[in-house]
Design a protein around this motif. Structure first.
Motif, PDB file in Angstrom:
ATOM      1  N   ALA A 219       7.262  10.377  16.922  1.00  0.00           N
ATOM      2  CA  ALA A 219       6.251  11.014  16.067  1.00  0.00           C
ATOM      3  C   ALA A 219       5.963  10.109  14.877  1.00  0.00           C
ATOM      4  CB  ALA A 219       6.772  12.361  15.560  1.00  0.00           C
ATOM      5  N   ARG A 220       4.769  10.298  14.297  1.00  0.00           N
ATOM      6  CA  ARG A 220       4.462   9.588  13.051  1.00  0.00           C
ATOM      7  C   ARG A 220       5.072  10.404  11.926  1.00  0.00           C
ATOM      8  NH1 ARG A 220      -0.287   9.840   9.435  1.00  0.00           N
ATOM      9  NH2 ARG A 220      -0.305   7.909   8.236  1.00  0.00           N
ATOM     10  N   SER A 221       6.024   9.833  11.261  1.00  0.00           N
ATOM     11  CA  SER A 221       6.725  10.612  10.245  1.00  0.00           C
ATOM     12  C   SER A 221       7.418   9.686   9.260  1.00  0.00           C
ATOM     13  CB  SER A 221       7.760  11.497  10.960  1.00  0.00           C
ATOM     14  OG  SER A 221       8.626  12.067  10.026  1.00  0.00           O
TER      15      SER A 221
ATOM     16  N   GLY B 145      -3.473  -4.833  18.533  1.00  0.00           N
ATOM     17  CA  GLY B 145      -4.049  -6.177  18.665  1.00  0.00           C
ATOM     18  C   GLY B 145      -3.428  -7.182  17.701  1.00  0.00           C
ATOM     19  N   ARG B 146      -2.309  -6.797  17.032  1.00  0.00           N
ATOM     20  CA  ARG B 146      -1.755  -7.701  16.002  1.00  0.00           C
ATOM     21  C   ARG B 146      -0.559  -8.494  16.512  1.00  0.00           C
ATOM     22  NH1 ARG B 146       0.571  -4.243  12.289  1.00  0.00           N
ATOM     23  NH2 ARG B 146       0.365  -5.583  10.486  1.00  0.00           N
ATOM     24  N   GLY B 147      -0.486  -8.630  17.849  1.00  0.00           N
ATOM     25  CA  GLY B 147       0.691  -9.232  18.462  1.00  0.00           C
ATOM     26  C   GLY B 147       1.054 -10.600  17.905  1.00  0.00           C
TER      27      GLY B 147
ATOM     28  N   ARG C  55      10.559  -7.916   8.552  1.00  0.00           N
ATOM     29  CA  ARG C  55       9.628  -8.541   7.591  1.00  0.00           C
ATOM     30  C   ARG C  55       8.397  -7.679   7.351  1.00  0.00           C
ATOM     31  NH1 ARG C  55      11.024 -13.610  10.469  1.00  0.00           N
ATOM     32  NH2 ARG C  55      11.936 -15.043   8.956  1.00  0.00           N
ATOM     33  N   ASP C  56       7.944  -6.998   8.403  1.00  0.00           N
ATOM     34  CA  ASP C  56       6.683  -6.262   8.311  1.00  0.00           C
ATOM     35  C   ASP C  56       6.823  -4.962   7.512  1.00  0.00           C
ATOM     36  OD1 ASP C  56       3.900  -5.836   9.142  1.00  0.00           O
ATOM     37  OD2 ASP C  56       4.684  -4.193  10.367  1.00  0.00           O
ATOM     38  N   MET C  57       7.975  -4.309   7.607  1.00  0.00           N
ATOM     39  CA  MET C  57       8.125  -2.983   6.981  1.00  0.00           C
ATOM     40  C   MET C  57       9.322  -2.896   6.030  1.00  0.00           C
ATOM     41  SD  MET C  57       5.668  -1.017   8.271  1.00  0.00           S
ATOM     42  CE  MET C  57       6.146   0.684   8.018  1.00  0.00           C
TER      43      MET C  57
ATOM     44  N   HIS D 210       0.818  -1.226   0.000  1.00  0.00           N
ATOM     45  CA  HIS D 210       0.000   0.000   0.000  1.00  0.00           C
ATOM     46  C   HIS D 210       0.846   1.269   0.000  1.00  0.00           C
ATOM     47  CE1 HIS D 210       0.526   0.040   4.402  1.00  0.00           C
ATOM     48  NE2 HIS D 210       0.072   1.278   4.387  1.00  0.00           N
ATOM     49  N   TYR D 211       2.157   1.154   0.315  1.00  0.00           N
ATOM     50  CA  TYR D 211       2.990   2.357   0.252  1.00  0.00           C
ATOM     51  C   TYR D 211       3.079   2.902  -1.173  1.00  0.00           C
ATOM     52  CZ  TYR D 211       4.390   3.367   4.929  1.00  0.00           C
ATOM     53  OH  TYR D 211       4.348   3.795   6.230  1.00  0.00           O
ATOM     54  N   LEU D 212       2.973   2.005  -2.143  1.00  0.00           N
ATOM     55  CA  LEU D 212       3.053   2.463  -3.538  1.00  0.00           C
ATOM     56  C   LEU D 212       1.813   3.255  -3.947  1.00  0.00           C
ATOM     57  CD1 LEU D 212       4.659  -0.609  -5.302  1.00  0.00           C
ATOM     58  CD2 LEU D 212       5.720   1.564  -4.725  1.00  0.00           C
TER      59      LEU D 212
END
Ligand code: BG6
Length: 486
Positions: A337-339, A221-223, A233-235, A177-179
């Motif tokens: 921060a979210r950045s 909740g995705r633990g 792996r996730d990012m 989804h980043y694309l």
């Protein structure tokens, strides 16, 4: 200026996992927003398919709640009820025969059929097989799959083989989804739509590049999923890798799916293996006295977890353009921060005619993906007023909400863009199978190294910029990270 909306042709979209979290948070709200924008035609139909027993009315109520909760912006009650009238539901068994004939009977002949596999990868083969068996596969069929696309190279190859056994690559849409993020596409517009940057876009003029994707959220909740994945792996393997590709790739001859994806693939294949001392893993601690913010280990309910919620690394691209320019990448959860920002750090001028103390700094091009999307070029000018030649840095700032006006800067969510691209049959912003495999081939040895060394991630305070070792990683090279600011 208000952006132009070109409606897509009528389509049938089937969401396997239609009552799941992704459908609720992203897919249904995205479709609704496109409907309100006039891009999804009234004749289009959306069919939720899942194991749970519901009728169409109940599915519409589910979608209505999802839209009220997650669709941003204002809309009328009429628009919502019109959209909901386009929804249908089939109770289906992915591994059996229940519901398949009913689903096939609902599809309209001779239009695009997009099957969204919003289910675990273990079901991909079963679904693909039944789409064929029940006569629903055609030239206009498209398969949409989500990450995680595999857990490592071997599992990704197996998934690719499963899909390839049923559908050609031209019908498979792998979402990152980043694309679909507006500024990510702007990376290509800035690089290849302007003469200004491209001649400087190489190791001769660029000192180094920093890519930061910082989040304030924890694992929530995705633990269970996350503890088996971790930030690498996730990012890193997908989102940051894709950003790196778009920043580093050669200009494709055309803005066309395979031309773009060929160039991205070359970047991944030219990446150096990451040395163990060029990578830092971290895991967030609790905020003392704040029950609302547990530590990573508490959040995943695994007191001995060695999974990283943060990773920072240095890598090089061994090709003519980039040899000698380090790329520093970092991503983490529960940070200050979210950045998400890419900083292209240019070299200093070869000689300062104003003297060492004048205050001259190197140029920085910052591409902010979120929040506050925009592009800033840091340039050196003279400090106004008398008193000699003192220099200051000022930003040439193009914050999109200011440059384009608030209406045009109300960017569609990534899923809105990507789902419409599926319908239009444009694969440019989707990952090709070989790209995903190449990304795993680069990632696997890093993870294998951690496992072999029993590596323990460094703790970092929630709300900080990450572990101290990540600062040292770049400071050892006499450089420093740009701040993490919203
Ligand atoms: C997902 C990851 O792919 O991207 C999540 O699985 C992460 O862990 C998310 O939080 C970040 O996406 P965004 O769009 O919020 O930056």
């Amino acid at each position: 200026m208000v952006s132009r909306v070109i409606p897509v042709d009528p389509f049938d979209l089937i969401i396997f996992g239609g009552t799941g979290d992704l459908a609720r948070r992203k897919i249904l709200p995205a479709l609704f927003r496109r409907y309100c924008a006039g891009q999804m035609p009234f004749e289009a139909r959306i069919i939720g398919a899942a194991r749970s027993e519901h009728d169409a009315e109940e599915y519409r109520a589910f979608a209505s709640d999802a839209i009220r909760e997650f669709a941003v912006g204002t809309y009328s009650a009429d628009a919502l009820s019109e959209f909901l009238s386009r929804l249908d539901y089939v109770t289906i068994d992915a591994m059996g025969d229940l519901g398949w004939e009913e689903l096939a009977g609902k599809l309209t002949e001779a239009r695009v059929r997009a099957f969204y596999f919003s289910v675990g990868p273990g079901l991909f083969g079963e679904l693909a097989e039944r789409i064929h068996a029940y006569g629903m596969a055609s030239k206009e069929t498209r398969i949409v799959v989500e990450k995680p696309f595999g857990h490592d190279l071997t599992t990704a190859q197996a998934l690719n083989a499963t899909l390839a056994a049923h559908f050609p690559e031209s019908q498979v849409y792998r979402i990152d989804h980043y694309l679909g993020k507006e500024t990510v596409q702007n990376l290509m517009a800035v690089r290849f739509g302007n003469m200004l940057f491209e001649p400087l876009w190489n190791a001769q003029y660029v000192d180094h590049i920093q890519i930061t994707v910082a989040e304030t959220v924890g694992v929530g909740g995705r633990g269970e999923y996350y503890d088996k994945s971790g930030a690498m792996r996730d990012m890193m393997q997908n989102h940051l890798m894709q950003l790196l590709c778009l920043i580093a790739m050669e200009p494709p001859a055309q803005f066309e799916p395979d031309a773009v994806r060929d160039e991205k693939l070359k970047v991944i294949r030219a990446l150096d293996a990451v040395q163990p001392h060029h990578i830092v893993r971290g895991q967030y601690d609790a905020v003392p006295g704040d029950d609302g913010h547990p530590s990573y280990r508490e959040a995943v309910d695994n007191p001995r977890s060695r999974t990283e919620s943060y990773v920072a690394l240095k890598t090089h691209i061994s090709n003519w353009r980039w040899a000698g320019t380090p790329f520093y990448l970092r991503t983490g959860k529960r940070l200050k921060a979210r950045s998400s920002v890419i900083n292209v750090m240019f070299k200093n001028t070869p000689h300062s005619i104003f003297g060492e103390d004048a205050g001259q700094h190197a140029n920085v091009l910052s591409i902010r993906l979120q929040p506050n999307e925009g592009i800033t070029l840091q340039v050196t000018i003279k400090e106004p007023g008398p008193g000699g030649m003192r220099l200051i840095d000022v930003p040439l700032d193009m914050t999109f909400s200011e440059a384009l006006g608030p209406e045009d800067a109300d960017f569609p969510d990534a899923y809105e863009r990507l789902i419409m691209d599926v319908i239009r049959g444009n694969q440019t912003l989707f990952m090709r199978g070989d790209e995903v495999e190449a990304a795993w081939a680069w990632t696997d040895p890093i993870i294998a190294g951690w496992e072999a060394r029993n590596d323990v991630p460094k703790p970092y305070e929630s709300g900080s910029v990450g572990p101290r070792d990540a600062d040292l990683l770049i400071e050892r090279d006499k450089r420093s990270w740009r701040g993490i600011t919203p």
